[in-house]
Design a protein around this motif. Structure first.
Motif, PDB file in Angstrom:
ATOM      1  N   HIS A 111       0.835  -1.195   0.000  1.00 23.96           N
ATOM      2  CA  HIS A 111       0.000   0.000   0.000  1.00 23.96           C
ATOM      3  C   HIS A 111       0.871   1.245   0.000  1.00 23.96           C
ATOM      4  O   HIS A 111       1.905   1.302   0.663  1.00 23.96           O
ATOM      5  CB  HIS A 111      -0.904   0.041   1.244  1.00 23.96           C
TER       6      HIS A 111
ATOM      7  N   THR B  69       0.247   5.846  -0.701  1.00 21.98           N
ATOM      8  CA  THR B  69      -0.613   6.911  -1.207  1.00 21.98           C
ATOM      9  C   THR B  69      -0.162   7.280  -2.614  1.00 21.98           C
ATOM     10  O   THR B  69       0.990   7.041  -3.000  1.00 21.98           O
ATOM     11  CB  THR B  69      -0.555   8.155  -0.304  1.00 21.98           C
TER      12      THR B  69
ATOM     13  N   ARG C 178      -9.392   9.973  -5.119  1.00 23.36           N
ATOM     14  CA  ARG C 178     -10.419  10.828  -4.515  1.00 23.36           C
ATOM     15  C   ARG C 178     -10.535  12.179  -5.206  1.00 23.36           C
ATOM     16  O   ARG C 178     -11.529  12.880  -5.045  1.00 23.36           O
ATOM     17  CB  ARG C 178     -10.108  11.040  -3.034  1.00 23.36           C
TER      18      ARG C 178
ATOM     19  N   ASP D 127      -5.124   6.453  -2.894  1.00 25.38           N
ATOM     20  CA  ASP D 127      -4.309   5.322  -2.467  1.00 25.38           C
ATOM     21  C   ASP D 127      -4.216   4.319  -3.607  1.00 25.38           C
ATOM     22  O   ASP D 127      -5.066   4.288  -4.501  1.00 25.38           O
ATOM     23  CB  ASP D 127      -4.943   4.618  -1.261  1.00 25.38           C
TER      24      ASP D 127
ATOM     25  N   GLU E 244     -12.866   2.904   0.700  1.00 24.57           N
ATOM     26  CA  GLU E 244     -11.949   3.917   1.234  1.00 24.57           C
ATOM     27  C   GLU E 244     -11.553   3.592   2.671  1.00 24.57           C
ATOM     28  O   GLU E 244     -10.380   3.688   3.051  1.00 24.57           O
ATOM     29  CB  GLU E 244     -12.612   5.295   1.185  1.00 24.57           C
ATOM     30  N   THR E 245     -12.549   3.220   3.483  1.00 26.49           N
ATOM     31  CA  THR E 245     -12.279   2.878   4.885  1.00 26.49           C
ATOM     32  C   THR E 245     -11.364   1.666   4.986  1.00 26.49           C
ATOM     33  O   THR E 245     -10.434   1.628   5.802  1.00 26.49           O
ATOM     34  CB  THR E 245     -13.598   2.601   5.624  1.00 26.49           C
TER      35      THR E 245
ATOM     36  N   ALA F  62      -7.765   2.562   4.442  1.00 29.33           N
ATOM     37  CA  ALA F  62      -7.140   3.133   5.640  1.00 29.33           C
ATOM     38  C   ALA F  62      -6.782   2.033   6.635  1.00 29.33           C
ATOM     39  O   ALA F  62      -5.714   2.063   7.264  1.00 29.33           O
ATOM     40  CB  ALA F  62      -8.082   4.149   6.280  1.00 29.33           C
ATOM     41  N   GLN F  63      -7.663   1.041   6.785  1.00 27.18           N
ATOM     42  CA  GLN F  63      -7.377  -0.072   7.688  1.00 27.18           C
ATOM     43  C   GLN F  63      -6.190  -0.892   7.191  1.00 27.18           C
ATOM     44  O   GLN F  63      -5.362  -1.359   7.986  1.00 27.18           O
ATOM     45  CB  GLN F  63      -8.620  -0.951   7.827  1.00 27.18           C
TER      46      GLN F  63
ATOM     47  N   ARG G 178      -3.695   0.239   5.429  1.00 25.15           N
ATOM     48  CA  ARG G 178      -2.492   1.035   5.688  1.00 25.15           C
ATOM     49  C   ARG G 178      -2.006   0.824   7.117  1.00 25.15           C
ATOM     50  O   ARG G 178      -0.803   0.672   7.363  1.00 25.15           O
ATOM     51  CB  ARG G 178      -2.789   2.511   5.430  1.00 25.15           C
ATOM     52  N   GLU G 179      -2.930   0.795   8.072  1.00 25.74           N
ATOM     53  CA  GLU G 179      -2.551   0.566   9.463  1.00 25.74           C
ATOM     54  C   GLU G 179      -2.063  -0.863   9.679  1.00 25.74           C
ATOM     55  O   GLU G 179      -1.104  -1.107  10.411  1.00 25.74           O
ATOM     56  CB  GLU G 179      -3.738   0.869  10.380  1.00 25.74           C
TER      57      GLU G 179
END
Length: 294
Positions: free
Chosen positions: A25, A27, A54, A94, A134-135, A138-139, A141-142
């Protein structure tokens, strides 16, 4: 596709190096900002990618197709399909890069089915699960930063959900027409792939180009011509790049001395290593470790 279209691992990189995750992953800004917001036409023979863009106004090329996004979109690019972008400087988004050979079987099969259906562009207006994807990005990425015992299962679960939602929204996909089928690997591409495999195996050794060429079964001048034509770089530059990938990994995750890291990465001269590293990253090995070390 003609040979002059580069085949990368990630854009601008030819070797996987120490990457062993089934998914990568980053950005959009991370890589495109280093290339004046332009990602030139290229391809990934064994990798698929999912882009979440986005910001509208992205100039996109898939194979021989050219178009510009009018709203936020999700873009699926199957393995082997040439693609390129011109991003606006305010781009937000992303990209995940998927390595099918390292995915769990059911996840790899789902990705294969999506790839067989060709590329797709999912506009926000028609994609019911756009916000959910999208959510999940983000998960993901973490989760990439989590090196706990459940990391592999966590990555696969999130990735499988991304693919499920992309598949569910394909009915809303903007038609792109028929993408050109990826060409079968040519003899020359097979020889370059064999050279890349040899570099992975021997980059830390003082192996000569003559020895690399002999392992691939070609002459040294022919190896130079192959790399320049198919990869757009020289064999020596490729070996140097692989050594620098290893050095960055060792700086991030070990406490070895700079001289020891230089030797482990295949640089016989620590001074040359430091100069090469600074030329490549814009900083000294010590500064890189302070900024990125774990």
């Amino acid at each position: 596709m003609p040979d002059r279209i580069p085949t990368y691992e990630l854009y601008g990189e030819y070797l996987a190096g120490t990457r062993s995750d089934p998914v990568h992953h980053e950005t959009i800004r991370e890589r495109s900002s280093q290339h004046d917001w332009t990602i030139r036409l290229h391809r990934h023979r064994k990798l698929a990618q999912v882009f979440v863009l986005r910001t509208p106004g992205v100039a996109i090329r898939l194979g021989d197709l050219n178009f510009r996004s009018q709203e936020p979109v999700i873009l699926l690019v199957p393995p082997g399909v040439a693609h390129g972008f011109r991003f606006p400087p305010d781009i937000l988004g992303d990209v995940i890069t998927l390595r099918p050979a390292l995915l769990r079987e059911d996840t790899a099969q789902r990705l294969s089915r999506l790839g067989e259906a060709g590329g797709a562009m999912l506009p926000r207006q028609g994609a019911r699960h756009f916000d959910t994807i999208e959510t999940l990005m983000a998960q993901l990425r973490e989760a990439m930063r989590d090196f706990g015992p459940d990391r592999a299962e966590l990555l696969d679960t999130i990735l499988r959900l991304v693919l499920i939602y992309v598949d569910a929204d394909r009915a809303a996909a903007q038609p792109l027409g028929a993408l050109p089928a990826p060409q079968e690997q040519t003899l020359h591409e097979s020889q370059v792939q064999a050279f890349c495999g040899a570099v992975e195996a021997h980059f830390a050794s003082p192996m000569t180009l003559e020895s690399y060429a002999a392992e691939v079964g070609v002459s040294k001048p022919h190896l130079n011509r192959l790399c320049r034509r198919i990869l757009g770089t020289t064999p020596n530059a490729l070996i140097r790049q692989r050594r620098l990938v290893e050095a960055r990994h060792l700086l991030e995750f070990t406490r070895h001395s700079i001289a020891d890291i230089a030797a482990r990465a295949g640089f016989a001269d620590p001074g040359y290593f430091s100069r090469s590293f600074r030329s490549d990253t814009g900083m000294t090995p010590g500064t890189y470790r302070r900024l990125h070390g774990s």
